[in-house]
Design a protein around this motif. Structure first.
Motif, PDB file in Angstrom:
ATOM      1  N   GLY A  38      38.832  34.926  32.913  1.00 30.11           N
ATOM      2  CA  GLY A  38      38.410  36.267  33.288  1.00 30.11           C
ATOM      3  C   GLY A  38      39.524  37.293  33.182  1.00 30.11           C
TER       4      GLY A  38
ATOM      5  N   VAL B 260      37.403  40.603  37.320  1.00 30.99           N
ATOM      6  CA  VAL B 260      36.590  40.427  36.129  1.00 30.99           C
ATOM      7  C   VAL B 260      35.580  39.302  36.346  1.00 30.99           C
ATOM      8  N   VAL B 261      34.360  39.568  35.988  1.00 36.36           N
ATOM      9  CA  VAL B 261      33.311  38.559  36.106  1.00 36.36           C
ATOM     10  C   VAL B 261      33.517  37.500  35.030  1.00 36.36           C
ATOM     11  N   THR B 262      33.559  36.253  35.422  1.00 32.80           N
ATOM     12  CA  THR B 262      33.721  35.203  34.421  1.00 32.80           C
ATOM     13  C   THR B 262      32.427  34.463  34.142  1.00 32.80           C
ATOM     14  N   ARG B 263      31.456  34.600  35.031  1.00 32.61           N
ATOM     15  CA  ARG B 263      30.245  33.804  34.852  1.00 32.61           C
ATOM     16  C   ARG B 263      29.120  34.499  35.590  1.00 32.61           C
TER      17      ARG B 263
END
Lengths: 260, 260
Positions: A67, A145-148
């Motif tokens: 991310g 930050v969005v990772t999933r």
């Protein structure tokens, strides 16, 4: 001229988009970017396969999995709609939303990365809620930050119900007080550029671990419904309900993304 | 008077917010809603523990785990800032973002649900990208309800690196071509109302399965760093790196959410 600055350990901190790769697709806020290597600088054509071992390519994969944001610089030779008329321009922070491989226009395997511009909220440095005064009327929402992201659709809900939330790879049902936990996994992803359909033939019921592994190419399926790890070893069968027809074409699309 | 319409199997399709519960907190687009049961209708006070077996309470948990939207109806006795002056008003679709329990103002255990109003995009019926004409300049982005978002922070990246992405519960490292897959899990969640800090003492390195289970109360930790399933059985030890101090107060906060 290596357009990616980065390493597998640290991720990629920046990329240059300058029209050097015939397979790039720039639409401004979204970008399909070709990895490094195997490219003839004179013609811009691929003359050899790219690998995920190349440091910049590995770095962009790390940026996605961790991310980490990537700085995007656009050069004058890129898509005229989004590129500066001369020289290079810093164009902001993007996240790596996806990576996969395919055989490109010149017949060689290339690695591709989907980059999406961060919203101002996402790009802001992380501010934990706890530092805000209590009772703030409009608190700054969480950033980082969005990772999933896992989305639920009516089709994925129906497939999960058919399997009673048992994972089709490991046959495990995760139990929590509020109910069992499973995810509907699209074999051919819904979003651009994959554009898979939201139909049950394209959805598996997986535990979060096997969903993550499937999405990142850690496992894939062969036409005999065997599950393989990314080195090609058979992990086991894919469990299938008699009422669940699974589309071979979607499984083939998915394995093509990872070079199998 | 049962403000929740729903069942464990189908989820909750609607709730009524009418000021009947002393522990409700309404801020319009977000709502902390108290489950059903154990409530004295005359005084609005809790006179017994609530359970997750009650059909409405179980239904709201299912709505969260399945990503099903809930219709919110507000009545005249609710928070004056957001409630109609008389009667009842349909107030739109919300998603259930979280559920947990605590001992409420009257000394009895209550179940709580955080509901968040859906954006117009999320609330729209699902339109797969594939039905859009190719080359659409501004395609409608994917909708459907988000059931799980994993965000990355600098702290969670550091903790994951310390464990080299091995899960602290199952000691497994998930491998994919681009690298190993693990998630930074906040023990006391960052968002409202938990307001946990983004510090390494509050972060674990978990595989997606154990992260999901931890967030939904399927596992919890005791002060001797043993992992228990939600029925109280010891699953195993929590693996700990010598450089990683884990905050007992955060572990205690988490177990309190699930009544342990």
């Amino acid at each position: 001229m290596g357009g990616i600055s980065g390493t597998k350990a640290e991720g990629a901190d920046s990329i240059v988009v300058s029209g050097g790769y015939e397979d790039d697709e720039d639409s401004g806020d979204e970008l399909i970017y070709t990895g490094a290597g195997g490219n003839d600088p004179d013609s811009g054509k691929q003359i050899a396969d790219q690998t995920l071992d190349q440091p910049g390519n590995a770095g962009l994969a790390t940026s996605q999995l961790e991310g980490l944001p990537v700085r995007v610089v656009r050069g004058a030779n890129g898509d005229p709609s989004f590129s500066p008329t001369a020289g290079y321009r810093y164009d902001g922070l993007y996240r790596v939303a996806d990576h996969w491989s395919k055989v490109g226009k010149s017949g060689h395997r290339i690695w591709r990365y989907k980059l999406v511009r961060l919203s101002p909220q996402e790009a802001a440095p992380y501010v934990p809620d706890v530092n805000l005064p209590p009772g703030e009327a409009t608190p700054q929402t969480t950033s980082g930050v969005v990772t999933r992201i896992v989305r639920s659709t009516a089709v994925s809900q129906a497939v999960k119900k058919l399997y009673n939330d048992y994972c089709q790879v490991c046959d495990v049902q995760l139990e929590a007080p509020g109910g069992s936990l499973a995810e509907g996994a699209h074999i051919r992803a819904l979003g651009k550029p994959h554009l898979g359909p939201d139909v049950s033939e394209n959805v598996l019921c997986l535990c979060p671990n096997h969903h993550s592994l499937f999405d990142e190419g850690g496992i894939y399926l062969t036409d005999d419904f065997k599950v393989h790890d990314y080195r090609g070893q058979v992990v086991g069968p894919l469990y299938r309900h008699s009422k669940h027809a699974i589309g071979l074409e979607h499984m083939r699309y998915h394995r093509g993304l990872w070079g199998h």
